[in-house]
Design an enzyme around this catalytic site. Structure first.
Site, mmCIF file in Angstrom:
data_model
loop_
_atom_site.group_PDB
_atom_site.id
_atom_site.type_symbol
_atom_site.label_atom_id
_atom_site.label_comp_id
_atom_site.label_asym_id
_atom_site.label_seq_id
_atom_site.Cartn_x
_atom_site.Cartn_y
_atom_site.Cartn_z
ATOM 1 N N GLY A 1 2.192 -5.781 7.217
ATOM 2 C CA GLY A 1 1.143 -6.401 6.410
ATOM 3 C C GLY A 1 -0.082 -6.701 7.252
ATOM 4 C CB SER A 2 -3.026 -8.728 6.513
ATOM 5 O OG SER A 2 -2.366 -9.917 6.150
ATOM 6 C CD GLU B 1 -6.581 -3.129 7.676
ATOM 7 O OE1 GLU B 1 -6.199 -4.304 7.549
ATOM 8 O OE2 GLU B 1 -5.797 -2.172 7.718
ATOM 9 C CB CYS C 1 -1.911 0.557 7.987
ATOM 10 S SG CYS C 1 -0.538 1.697 8.130
ATOM 11 C CD GLU D 1 5.159 -1.072 12.626
ATOM 12 O OE1 GLU D 1 4.068 -0.481 12.585
ATOM 13 O OE2 GLU D 1 6.028 -0.805 13.472
ATOM 14 C CG ASN E 1 -0.423 -0.067 2.489
ATOM 15 O OD1 ASN E 1 0.582 -0.738 2.717
ATOM 16 N ND2 ASN E 1 -1.014 0.638 3.424
HETATM 17 P P1 NAD Z 1 -0.273 -9.015 3.273
HETATM 18 O O1 NAD Z 1 -0.181 -9.449 4.677
HETATM 19 O O2 NAD Z 1 -1.190 -9.742 2.373
HETATM 20 O O3 NAD Z 1 1.157 -9.082 2.562
HETATM 21 C C1 NAD Z 1 2.303 -8.482 3.117
HETATM 22 C C2 NAD Z 1 3.539 -9.226 2.648
HETATM 23 O O4 NAD Z 1 3.478 -10.558 3.107
HETATM 24 C C3 NAD Z 1 3.693 -9.288 1.126
HETATM 25 O O5 NAD Z 1 5.052 -9.059 0.818
HETATM 26 C C4 NAD Z 1 3.276 -10.704 0.782
HETATM 27 O O6 NAD Z 1 3.974 -11.228 -0.315
HETATM 28 C C5 NAD Z 1 3.621 -11.467 2.043
HETATM 29 N N1 NAD Z 1 2.697 -12.587 2.276
HETATM 30 C C6 NAD Z 1 1.376 -12.644 1.967
HETATM 31 N N2 NAD Z 1 0.837 -13.823 2.350
HETATM 32 C C7 NAD Z 1 1.842 -14.532 2.911
HETATM 33 C C8 NAD Z 1 1.930 -15.819 3.501
HETATM 34 N N3 NAD Z 1 0.864 -16.604 3.575
HETATM 35 N N4 NAD Z 1 3.118 -16.227 3.985
HETATM 36 C C9 NAD Z 1 4.204 -15.430 3.928
HETATM 37 N N5 NAD Z 1 4.188 -14.204 3.369
HETATM 38 C C10 NAD Z 1 3.031 -13.750 2.867
HETATM 39 O O7 NAD Z 1 -0.615 -7.463 3.339
HETATM 40 P P2 NAD Z 1 -0.884 -6.462 2.141
HETATM 41 O O8 NAD Z 1 -2.202 -6.827 1.532
HETATM 42 O O9 NAD Z 1 0.303 -6.352 1.272
HETATM 43 O O10 NAD Z 1 -1.008 -5.070 2.932
HETATM 44 C C11 NAD Z 1 -2.176 -4.654 3.548
HETATM 45 C C12 NAD Z 1 -2.164 -4.899 5.024
HETATM 46 O O11 NAD Z 1 -0.993 -4.347 5.609
HETATM 47 C C13 NAD Z 1 -3.309 -4.220 5.738
HETATM 48 O O12 NAD Z 1 -3.834 -5.083 6.716
HETATM 49 C C14 NAD Z 1 -2.692 -3.013 6.395
HETATM 50 O O13 NAD Z 1 -3.356 -2.508 7.515
HETATM 51 C C15 NAD Z 1 -1.341 -3.524 6.726
HETATM 52 N N6 NAD Z 1 -0.376 -2.443 6.841
HETATM 53 C C16 NAD Z 1 0.123 -2.122 8.060
HETATM 54 C C17 NAD Z 1 1.015 -1.058 8.168
HETATM 55 C C18 NAD Z 1 1.612 -0.671 9.480
HETATM 56 O O14 NAD Z 1 2.551 0.110 9.458
HETATM 57 N N7 NAD Z 1 1.150 -1.162 10.593
HETATM 58 C C19 NAD Z 1 1.378 -0.342 7.042
HETATM 59 C C20 NAD Z 1 0.828 -0.715 5.825
HETATM 60 C C21 NAD Z 1 -0.038 -1.762 5.733
#
Ligand code: NAD
Length: 454
Positions: free
Chosen positions: A184-185, A330, A240, A206, A111
Protein backbone atom coordinates in the site's frame (compact mmCIF):
# COMPACT_ATOMS: atom_id res chain seq x y z
CA UNK A 1 -9.54 -12.08 17.67
CA UNK A 2 -11.03 -15.53 17.29
CA UNK A 3 -9.60 -16.26 13.85
CA UNK A 4 -6.01 -15.62 14.95
CA UNK A 5 -6.47 -17.87 18.00
CA UNK A 6 -7.83 -20.63 15.78
CA UNK A 7 -4.96 -20.25 13.34
CA UNK A 8 -2.40 -20.38 16.13
CA UNK A 9 -3.93 -23.56 17.50
CA UNK A 10 -3.97 -25.08 14.04
CA UNK A 11 -0.35 -24.12 13.45
CA UNK A 12 0.61 -25.92 16.64
CA UNK A 13 -0.88 -29.15 15.30
CA UNK A 14 2.19 -29.17 12.94
CA UNK A 15 0.05 -30.01 9.91
CA UNK A 16 1.38 -27.07 7.87
CA UNK A 17 4.94 -28.36 8.31
CA UNK A 18 4.15 -31.17 5.92
CA UNK A 19 5.09 -30.07 2.40
CA UNK A 20 2.56 -32.41 0.77
CA UNK A 21 -0.19 -30.79 2.89
CA UNK A 22 0.85 -27.35 1.60
CA UNK A 23 0.97 -28.59 -1.99
CA UNK A 24 -2.46 -30.15 -1.71
CA UNK A 25 -3.93 -26.83 -0.56
CA UNK A 26 -2.15 -24.89 -3.29
CA UNK A 27 -3.36 -27.34 -5.96
CA UNK A 28 -6.90 -26.83 -4.71
CA UNK A 29 -6.40 -23.09 -4.93
CA UNK A 30 -5.11 -23.46 -8.49
CA UNK A 31 -8.21 -25.40 -9.49
CA UNK A 32 -10.54 -22.89 -7.86
CA UNK A 33 -8.91 -19.90 -9.59
CA UNK A 34 -8.98 -21.63 -12.97
CA UNK A 35 -12.65 -22.50 -12.61
CA UNK A 36 -13.57 -18.94 -11.51
CA UNK A 37 -11.26 -17.00 -13.78
CA UNK A 38 -14.10 -15.32 -15.72
CA UNK A 39 -15.90 -14.42 -12.51
CA UNK A 40 -12.70 -12.82 -11.18
CA UNK A 41 -12.42 -10.77 -14.39
CA UNK A 42 -16.05 -9.67 -13.97
CA UNK A 43 -15.42 -8.65 -10.35
CA UNK A 44 -12.37 -6.55 -11.21
CA UNK A 45 -14.29 -5.01 -14.11
CA UNK A 46 -17.15 -4.13 -11.77
CA UNK A 47 -14.66 -2.39 -9.48
CA UNK A 48 -12.93 -0.09 -11.98
CA UNK A 49 -13.72 -1.26 -15.51
CA UNK A 50 -10.41 -3.03 -15.85
CA UNK A 51 -10.24 -4.62 -19.34
CA UNK A 52 -10.46 -8.41 -19.31
CA UNK A 53 -7.12 -8.83 -21.09
CA UNK A 54 -5.40 -6.78 -18.40
CA UNK A 55 -7.05 -8.79 -15.61
CA UNK A 56 -6.00 -12.06 -17.21
CA UNK A 57 -2.43 -10.87 -17.79
CA UNK A 58 -1.81 -8.99 -14.55
CA UNK A 59 -4.07 -10.72 -12.04
CA UNK A 60 -5.23 -14.29 -12.67
CA UNK A 61 -2.55 -15.62 -15.04
CA UNK A 62 0.12 -13.85 -12.99
CA UNK A 63 -1.10 -15.64 -9.88
CA UNK A 64 -1.46 -18.98 -11.70
CA UNK A 65 2.13 -18.71 -12.95
CA UNK A 66 3.29 -18.13 -9.38
CA UNK A 67 1.34 -21.19 -8.27
CA UNK A 68 2.79 -23.34 -11.03
CA UNK A 69 6.34 -22.35 -10.13
CA UNK A 70 5.78 -23.01 -6.44
CA UNK A 71 4.14 -26.38 -7.03
CA UNK A 72 7.07 -27.43 -9.22
CA UNK A 73 9.80 -26.36 -6.81
CA UNK A 74 8.39 -26.51 -3.31
CA UNK A 75 9.99 -29.80 -2.27
CA UNK A 76 13.39 -28.50 -3.30
CA UNK A 77 12.96 -25.11 -1.62
CA UNK A 78 11.62 -26.58 1.62
CA UNK A 79 14.43 -29.12 1.97
CA UNK A 80 17.04 -28.33 4.67
CA UNK A 81 20.18 -26.97 3.01
CA UNK A 82 23.50 -28.48 4.01
CA UNK A 83 26.45 -26.14 4.57
CA UNK A 84 30.08 -27.09 5.08
CA UNK A 85 31.38 -27.17 8.66
CA UNK A 86 34.11 -24.88 10.05
CA UNK A 87 37.15 -26.03 11.99
CA UNK A 88 35.61 -24.67 15.22
CA UNK A 89 32.56 -26.92 15.05
CA UNK A 90 34.00 -29.93 13.23
CA UNK A 91 33.05 -32.78 13.31
CA UNK A 92 29.48 -31.84 12.53
CA UNK A 93 26.93 -31.51 9.77
CA UNK A 94 25.61 -27.95 9.41
CA UNK A 95 22.18 -27.03 8.13
CA UNK A 96 19.70 -24.29 7.34
CA UNK A 97 16.10 -25.22 8.04
CA UNK A 98 13.36 -23.08 6.48
CA UNK A 99 10.83 -22.74 9.25
CA UNK A 100 7.41 -21.09 8.85
CA UNK A 101 6.92 -18.01 11.04
CA UNK A 102 3.39 -19.02 12.10
CA UNK A 103 0.42 -16.68 11.69
CA UNK A 104 0.81 -14.27 8.77
CA UNK A 105 -1.28 -11.15 8.14
CA UNK A 106 -1.49 -9.86 4.54
CA UNK A 107 -2.97 -6.40 3.94
CA UNK A 108 -3.65 -5.68 0.27
CA UNK A 109 -4.32 -2.51 -1.76
CA UNK A 110 -6.93 -1.98 -4.46
CA UNK A 111 -4.89 -1.37 -7.59
CA UNK A 112 -4.14 -5.00 -8.54
CA UNK A 113 -6.70 -6.27 -6.06
CA UNK A 114 -6.54 -9.98 -6.85
CA UNK A 115 -2.85 -10.36 -7.59
CA UNK A 116 -1.65 -8.39 -4.58
CA UNK A 117 -3.76 -10.41 -2.17
CA UNK A 118 -3.08 -13.84 -3.72
CA UNK A 119 0.61 -13.68 -4.68
CA UNK A 120 1.81 -13.14 -1.09
CA UNK A 121 -0.68 -15.75 0.16
CA UNK A 122 0.90 -18.34 -2.14
CA UNK A 123 4.36 -17.65 -0.69
CA UNK A 124 3.08 -17.71 2.88
CA UNK A 125 1.17 -20.98 2.46
CA UNK A 126 4.07 -22.56 0.53
CA UNK A 127 6.35 -21.75 3.45
CA UNK A 128 3.94 -23.44 5.88
CA UNK A 129 2.25 -20.49 7.56
CA UNK A 130 -1.39 -19.78 8.30
CA UNK A 131 -2.76 -16.64 6.64
CA UNK A 132 -5.32 -13.90 7.15
CA UNK A 133 -5.83 -11.60 4.16
CA UNK A 134 -7.38 -8.14 4.53
CA UNK A 135 -8.26 -7.05 0.98
CA UNK A 136 -8.93 -3.42 0.09
CA UNK A 137 -12.37 -2.01 0.76
CA UNK A 138 -11.96 0.19 -2.36
CA UNK A 139 -12.51 -2.82 -4.63
CA UNK A 140 -15.48 -4.55 -2.93
CA UNK A 141 -16.32 -6.95 -5.76
CA UNK A 142 -12.80 -8.35 -5.91
CA UNK A 143 -12.66 -8.43 -2.12
CA UNK A 144 -15.84 -10.53 -2.09
CA UNK A 145 -14.71 -13.06 -4.69
CA UNK A 146 -11.31 -13.33 -3.01
CA UNK A 147 -13.10 -14.18 0.25
CA UNK A 148 -15.26 -16.77 -1.54
CA UNK A 149 -12.27 -18.43 -3.18
CA UNK A 150 -10.26 -18.64 0.02
CA UNK A 151 -13.27 -20.00 1.89
CA UNK A 152 -13.83 -22.66 -0.76
CA UNK A 153 -10.20 -23.80 -0.64
CA UNK A 154 -8.99 -23.48 2.94
CA UNK A 155 -10.44 -24.25 6.34
CA UNK A 156 -10.53 -20.92 8.23
CA UNK A 157 -7.82 -22.04 10.62
CA UNK A 158 -5.43 -22.39 7.67
CA UNK A 159 -6.31 -19.30 5.60
CA UNK A 160 -9.13 -16.78 5.83
CA UNK A 161 -10.18 -13.41 4.45
CA UNK A 162 -11.33 -10.64 6.76
CA UNK A 163 -13.09 -7.99 4.68
CA UNK A 164 -13.38 -4.36 5.67
CA UNK A 165 -11.78 -0.94 5.74
CA UNK A 166 -9.34 0.99 7.88
CA UNK A 167 -10.93 0.08 11.20
CA UNK A 168 -10.83 -3.63 10.44
CA UNK A 169 -7.23 -3.23 9.31
CA UNK A 170 -6.30 -1.44 12.52
CA UNK A 171 -8.00 -4.07 14.67
CA UNK A 172 -6.01 -6.75 12.89
CA UNK A 173 -2.80 -4.77 13.28
CA UNK A 174 -3.35 -4.48 17.01
CA UNK A 175 -2.98 -8.29 17.32
CA UNK A 176 0.31 -10.09 17.64
CA UNK A 177 1.18 -11.71 14.30
CA UNK A 178 4.29 -13.66 13.44
CA UNK A 179 4.73 -11.85 10.12
CA UNK A 180 2.99 -8.93 8.42
CA UNK A 181 3.06 -8.44 4.67
CA UNK A 182 1.70 -5.05 3.66
CA UNK A 183 1.20 -3.58 0.20
CA UNK A 184 0.00 0.00 0.00
CA UNK A 185 0.98 3.61 0.41
CA UNK A 186 4.11 4.82 2.18
CA UNK A 187 2.05 6.67 4.81
CA UNK A 188 0.03 3.61 5.80
CA UNK A 189 3.25 1.58 5.60
CA UNK A 190 4.56 3.69 8.49
CA UNK A 191 1.45 2.89 10.55
CA UNK A 192 1.87 -0.82 9.83
CA UNK A 193 5.56 -0.71 10.76
CA UNK A 194 4.77 1.02 14.05
CA UNK A 195 2.07 -1.52 14.93
CA UNK A 196 4.41 -4.38 14.08
CA UNK A 197 7.21 -2.88 16.17
CA UNK A 198 5.07 -3.12 19.30
CA UNK A 199 5.19 -6.91 19.00
CA UNK A 200 8.60 -7.10 17.28
CA UNK A 201 6.81 -8.66 14.32
CA UNK A 202 8.89 -8.82 11.13
CA UNK A 203 7.39 -7.09 8.10
CA UNK A 204 7.57 -6.83 4.36
CA UNK A 205 6.42 -3.40 3.20
CA UNK A 206 5.62 -3.09 -0.49
CA UNK A 207 5.07 0.66 -0.89
CA UNK A 208 4.95 3.28 -3.61
CA UNK A 209 7.19 6.06 -4.83
CA UNK A 210 7.76 8.67 -7.49
CA UNK A 211 9.32 6.63 -10.28
CA UNK A 212 11.43 8.57 -12.77
CA UNK A 213 11.57 7.60 -16.42
CA UNK A 214 14.66 9.07 -18.04
CA UNK A 215 14.95 9.45 -21.80
CA UNK A 216 18.31 10.64 -23.08
CA UNK A 217 19.28 12.04 -26.48
CA UNK A 218 20.51 8.66 -27.76
CA UNK A 219 17.24 6.82 -27.05
CA UNK A 220 15.17 5.12 -29.76
CA UNK A 221 12.34 7.59 -29.32
CA UNK A 222 9.39 5.91 -31.05
CA UNK A 223 10.02 2.58 -29.32
CA UNK A 224 10.54 4.38 -26.01
CA UNK A 225 7.22 6.21 -26.38
CA UNK A 226 5.39 2.96 -27.17
CA UNK A 227 6.78 1.23 -24.08
CA UNK A 228 6.27 4.24 -21.81
CA UNK A 229 2.63 4.65 -22.89
CA UNK A 230 1.90 0.95 -22.35
CA UNK A 231 3.44 0.85 -18.86
CA UNK A 232 1.90 4.15 -17.80
CA UNK A 233 -1.68 3.71 -18.94
CA UNK A 234 -2.23 0.02 -18.24
CA UNK A 235 -4.60 -0.09 -15.23
CA UNK A 236 -5.19 3.66 -15.91
CA UNK A 237 -1.82 4.54 -14.38
CA UNK A 238 -2.74 2.95 -11.05
CA UNK A 239 0.40 0.84 -11.00
CA UNK A 240 3.00 1.14 -8.27
CA UNK A 241 5.85 0.67 -10.77
CA UNK A 242 4.43 2.90 -13.53
CA UNK A 243 6.55 5.85 -14.64
CA UNK A 244 5.53 8.76 -12.45
CA UNK A 245 7.27 11.47 -14.48
CA UNK A 246 9.50 11.71 -17.52
CA UNK A 247 12.87 13.42 -17.53
CA UNK A 248 13.78 13.87 -21.17
CA UNK A 249 16.82 15.46 -22.74
CA UNK A 250 15.67 18.81 -24.13
CA UNK A 251 16.99 18.00 -27.63
CA UNK A 252 14.49 15.12 -28.05
CA UNK A 253 11.60 16.40 -25.93
CA UNK A 254 9.29 17.51 -28.76
CA UNK A 255 9.92 14.31 -30.69
CA UNK A 256 9.09 12.25 -27.62
CA UNK A 257 5.89 14.22 -26.91
CA UNK A 258 4.68 13.67 -30.50
CA UNK A 259 5.42 9.96 -30.25
CA UNK A 260 3.66 9.69 -26.85
CA UNK A 261 0.53 11.35 -28.27
CA UNK A 262 0.56 9.08 -31.33
CA UNK A 263 0.89 5.96 -29.22
CA UNK A 264 -1.92 6.93 -26.86
CA UNK A 265 -4.27 7.50 -29.82
CA UNK A 266 -3.09 4.30 -31.51
CA UNK A 267 -3.81 2.26 -28.38
CA UNK A 268 -7.02 3.79 -27.12
CA UNK A 269 -8.51 5.53 -30.18
CA UNK A 270 -9.70 9.11 -30.69
CA UNK A 271 -12.45 8.81 -28.10
CA UNK A 272 -10.72 7.10 -25.20
CA UNK A 273 -13.82 7.13 -23.00
CA UNK A 274 -15.33 4.55 -25.38
CA UNK A 275 -12.24 2.37 -25.46
CA UNK A 276 -12.79 -1.06 -23.89
CA UNK A 277 -9.08 -1.13 -23.12
CA UNK A 278 -8.84 1.72 -20.64
CA UNK A 279 -9.74 1.38 -16.93
CA UNK A 280 -11.39 3.95 -14.69
CA UNK A 281 -9.99 5.63 -11.61
CA UNK A 282 -10.93 3.44 -8.67
CA UNK A 283 -13.18 5.84 -6.73
CA UNK A 284 -14.35 9.42 -6.47
CA UNK A 285 -11.90 10.37 -3.75
CA UNK A 286 -8.90 9.27 -5.77
CA UNK A 287 -10.41 10.77 -8.95
CA UNK A 288 -10.94 14.16 -7.27
CA UNK A 289 -7.36 14.06 -6.00
CA UNK A 290 -6.09 13.51 -9.55
CA UNK A 291 -8.23 16.34 -10.93
CA UNK A 292 -6.83 18.65 -8.27
CA UNK A 293 -3.30 17.75 -9.33
CA UNK A 294 -4.12 19.08 -12.81
CA UNK A 295 -5.25 22.50 -11.60
CA UNK A 296 -3.02 25.24 -12.99
CA UNK A 297 -0.95 22.79 -15.04
CA UNK A 298 -0.20 23.03 -18.76
CA UNK A 299 -2.06 20.05 -20.21
CA UNK A 300 -0.67 19.22 -23.63
CA UNK A 301 -2.75 16.10 -24.24
CA UNK A 302 -5.90 14.62 -22.68
CA UNK A 303 -7.20 15.96 -19.40
CA UNK A 304 -10.74 14.84 -20.31
CA UNK A 305 -12.96 13.86 -17.43
CA UNK A 306 -16.37 12.42 -16.64
CA UNK A 307 -17.41 12.76 -13.01
CA UNK A 308 -20.11 10.11 -13.30
CA UNK A 309 -17.62 7.42 -14.15
CA UNK A 310 -14.41 8.64 -12.44
CA UNK A 311 -13.00 8.85 -15.95
CA UNK A 312 -9.76 10.70 -16.49
CA UNK A 313 -8.17 10.20 -19.90
CA UNK A 314 -4.44 9.66 -20.44
CA UNK A 315 -3.00 13.10 -19.81
CA UNK A 316 0.36 14.66 -20.60
CA UNK A 317 1.50 17.70 -18.61
CA UNK A 318 4.29 20.01 -19.73
CA UNK A 319 6.95 21.20 -17.26
CA UNK A 320 5.11 21.13 -13.94
CA UNK A 321 6.71 23.15 -11.16
CA UNK A 322 8.62 21.14 -8.55
CA UNK A 323 6.50 22.64 -5.76
CA UNK A 324 3.19 21.76 -7.51
CA UNK A 325 0.74 19.19 -6.11
CA UNK A 326 1.49 17.05 -9.16
CA UNK A 327 5.18 16.85 -8.31
CA UNK A 328 4.70 16.57 -4.58
CA UNK A 329 3.99 12.86 -4.17
CA UNK A 330 3.18 9.72 -6.15
CA UNK A 331 0.56 10.49 -8.86
CA UNK A 332 -0.91 6.98 -9.19
CA UNK A 333 -3.19 7.80 -12.10
CA UNK A 334 -3.14 8.46 -15.86
CA UNK A 335 -1.19 11.73 -15.65
CA UNK A 336 2.33 11.89 -17.04
CA UNK A 337 4.39 15.03 -16.42
CA UNK A 338 7.20 15.71 -18.90
CA UNK A 339 10.23 17.66 -17.79
CA UNK A 340 13.23 18.61 -19.93
CA UNK A 341 16.78 18.31 -18.61
CA UNK A 342 20.05 19.56 -20.00
CA UNK A 343 22.72 17.95 -17.88
CA UNK A 344 23.05 14.93 -15.63
CA UNK A 345 23.13 17.36 -12.72
CA UNK A 346 19.52 18.30 -13.57
CA UNK A 347 18.56 14.60 -13.43
CA UNK A 348 20.33 14.29 -10.10
CA UNK A 349 18.42 17.25 -8.63
CA UNK A 350 15.06 15.79 -9.61
CA UNK A 351 15.75 12.27 -8.42
CA UNK A 352 17.21 13.41 -5.11
CA UNK A 353 14.13 15.49 -4.43
CA UNK A 354 12.18 12.34 -3.53
CA UNK A 355 12.62 9.23 -1.39
CA UNK A 356 14.05 6.10 -3.00
CA UNK A 357 11.48 5.08 -5.66
CA UNK A 358 10.07 1.63 -6.31
CA UNK A 359 11.20 1.78 -9.94
CA UNK A 360 13.44 3.74 -12.29
CA UNK A 361 13.51 3.51 -16.07
CA UNK A 362 16.18 4.58 -18.51
CA UNK A 363 15.71 4.87 -22.24
CA UNK A 364 19.12 5.24 -23.80
CA UNK A 365 21.48 3.57 -26.22
CA UNK A 366 24.44 4.88 -24.26
CA UNK A 367 25.71 2.01 -22.12
CA UNK A 368 27.79 4.28 -19.88
CA UNK A 369 24.78 6.47 -19.13
CA UNK A 370 22.62 3.41 -18.37
CA UNK A 371 25.30 2.14 -16.01
CA UNK A 372 25.63 5.48 -14.20
CA UNK A 373 21.90 5.63 -13.47
CA UNK A 374 21.81 2.02 -12.23
CA UNK A 375 24.91 2.42 -10.06
CA UNK A 376 24.45 5.95 -8.75
CA UNK A 377 20.85 5.75 -7.55
CA UNK A 378 19.03 3.47 -5.18
CA UNK A 379 15.57 2.19 -6.20
CA UNK A 380 13.51 -1.00 -5.90
CA UNK A 381 14.09 -2.24 -9.45
CA UNK A 382 13.65 -1.10 -12.99
CA UNK A 383 14.36 -1.54 -16.65
CA UNK A 384 16.61 -0.26 -19.37
CA UNK A 385 14.69 0.62 -22.52
CA UNK A 386 11.37 -0.57 -21.13
CA UNK A 387 8.98 0.01 -18.25
CA UNK A 388 7.12 -2.21 -15.76
CA UNK A 389 8.29 -5.55 -17.23
CA UNK A 390 10.75 -6.25 -14.41
CA UNK A 391 7.76 -7.61 -12.50
CA UNK A 392 7.17 -10.35 -15.07
CA UNK A 393 10.28 -12.43 -14.36
CA UNK A 394 9.68 -14.55 -11.29
CA UNK A 395 13.39 -15.23 -10.97
CA UNK A 396 13.79 -11.55 -10.03
CA UNK A 397 12.89 -10.31 -6.55
CA UNK A 398 10.20 -7.63 -6.47
CA UNK A 399 10.33 -5.01 -3.76
CA UNK A 400 11.24 -1.50 -2.73
CA UNK A 401 13.99 0.16 -0.74
CA UNK A 402 13.87 3.08 1.66
CA UNK A 403 10.61 5.02 1.23
CA UNK A 404 9.36 2.46 -1.33
CA UNK A 405 9.50 -0.40 1.14
CA UNK A 406 11.52 -3.25 2.54
CA UNK A 407 11.76 -6.91 1.65
CA UNK A 408 10.95 -8.51 -1.69
CA UNK A 409 8.94 -11.41 -3.03
CA UNK A 410 7.89 -13.49 -6.07
CA UNK A 411 8.97 -17.04 -6.89
CA UNK A 412 11.66 -18.44 -4.62
CA UNK A 413 12.02 -15.06 -2.87
CA UNK A 414 8.41 -15.36 -1.63
CA UNK A 415 9.15 -18.72 -0.06
CA UNK A 416 12.24 -17.29 1.60
CA UNK A 417 10.64 -14.16 3.07
CA UNK A 418 7.89 -16.18 4.73
CA UNK A 419 10.44 -18.59 6.22
CA UNK A 420 12.71 -18.10 9.17
CA UNK A 421 16.13 -19.54 8.35
CA UNK A 422 16.99 -21.67 11.32
CA UNK A 423 20.66 -22.61 11.67
CA UNK A 424 21.29 -26.05 13.13
CA UNK A 425 24.57 -27.79 13.79
CA UNK A 426 24.39 -31.52 14.30
CA UNK A 427 27.44 -32.24 16.35
CA UNK A 428 29.20 -35.58 16.26
CA UNK A 429 30.09 -37.24 19.55
CA UNK A 430 32.98 -39.42 18.40
CA UNK A 431 35.45 -36.56 18.85
CA UNK A 432 35.44 -33.49 21.09
CA UNK A 433 38.30 -31.29 19.91
CA UNK A 434 39.82 -29.59 22.96
CA UNK A 435 40.83 -26.32 21.31
CA UNK A 436 37.81 -24.22 22.38
CA UNK A 437 37.84 -25.20 26.05
CA UNK A 438 39.72 -23.44 28.85
CA UNK A 439 42.43 -23.44 29.90
CA UNK A 440 43.29 -21.87 26.51
CA UNK A 441 46.56 -23.47 25.58
CA UNK A 442 46.54 -22.84 21.84
CA UNK A 443 49.34 -20.37 20.96
CA UNK A 444 47.74 -16.97 20.14
CA UNK A 445 49.76 -16.73 16.92
CA UNK A 446 48.19 -19.94 15.74
CA UNK A 447 44.66 -18.69 16.52
CA UNK A 448 45.27 -15.76 14.19
CA UNK A 449 46.75 -17.93 11.45
CA UNK A 450 44.54 -21.00 11.27
CA UNK A 451 42.27 -20.86 8.27
CA UNK A 452 38.60 -21.88 8.35
CA UNK A 453 38.49 -21.67 12.15
CA UNK A 454 35.16 -19.92 11.57
P1 NAD B 1 -3.47 2.29 1.17
O1 NAD B 1 -2.20 2.37 1.90
O2 NAD B 1 -4.42 3.41 1.29
O3 NAD B 1 -4.29 0.99 1.60
C1 NAD B 1 -3.72 -0.29 1.60
C2 NAD B 1 -4.43 -1.16 2.63
O4 NAD B 1 -4.24 -0.60 3.91
C3 NAD B 1 -5.94 -1.28 2.42
O5 NAD B 1 -6.30 -2.63 2.65
C4 NAD B 1 -6.52 -0.36 3.47
O6 NAD B 1 -7.76 -0.81 3.97
C5 NAD B 1 -5.47 -0.39 4.56
N1 NAD B 1 -5.39 0.89 5.28
C6 NAD B 1 -5.60 2.13 4.78
N2 NAD B 1 -5.42 3.08 5.73
C7 NAD B 1 -5.09 2.42 6.86
C8 NAD B 1 -4.78 2.82 8.18
N3 NAD B 1 -4.78 4.10 8.52
N4 NAD B 1 -4.48 1.88 9.09
C9 NAD B 1 -4.47 0.57 8.76
N5 NAD B 1 -4.77 0.12 7.53
C10 NAD B 1 -5.08 1.02 6.58
O7 NAD B 1 -3.07 2.02 -0.35
P2 NAD B 1 -4.02 1.89 -1.61
O8 NAD B 1 -4.58 3.25 -1.90
O9 NAD B 1 -4.94 0.75 -1.46
O10 NAD B 1 -2.96 1.48 -2.74
C11 NAD B 1 -2.18 2.41 -3.42
C12 NAD B 1 -0.79 2.49 -2.88
O11 NAD B 1 -0.20 1.20 -2.82
C13 NAD B 1 0.13 3.30 -3.76
O12 NAD B 1 0.96 4.11 -2.96
C14 NAD B 1 0.97 2.27 -4.48
O13 NAD B 1 2.21 2.70 -4.94
C15 NAD B 1 1.08 1.21 -3.45
N6 NAD B 1 1.33 -0.09 -4.05
C16 NAD B 1 2.55 -0.67 -3.89
C17 NAD B 1 2.79 -1.90 -4.50
C18 NAD B 1 4.10 -2.59 -4.35
O14 NAD B 1 4.16 -3.76 -4.71
N7 NAD B 1 5.13 -1.98 -3.84
C19 NAD B 1 1.81 -2.50 -5.26
C20 NAD B 1 0.59 -1.86 -5.38
C21 NAD B 1 0.36 -0.66 -4.78
Amino acid sequence: MDILKRQREFFMTQQTKDVSFRKKALKKLQKEIISREDAICDAVYADFKKPKFETLATETQFVLAELKLVLKNLELWARPQRKSATLMNWPSSDWIYSEPYGAVLIIAPWNYPFQLALAPLIGAIAAGNTVVIKPSEATPNTSKITAEIIEAVFPKEHAAVVEGGIEVSQNLLAQKWDYIFFTGSTNVGRIVYESAAKHLTPVTLELGGKNPCIVDESASISLAAKRIVWGKFINAGQTCIASDYILVHKSVKEKLIDALKQNITKGYGENIEDSPDFSRTVNQKHYNGLKKMLEGEEIIFGGNTNDEDNYLSPTLVNEPKLDSTLMHGEIFGPILPIIAYETEDDIHKYIMNYGKPLATYVFSNNKKFQKRIINNYSFGGGAINDTVIQITNKKLPFGGVGASGMGAYHGRTSFDIFSHQKAIIKKANWLDAPLRYPPYNLPMKLVKKVKHLF
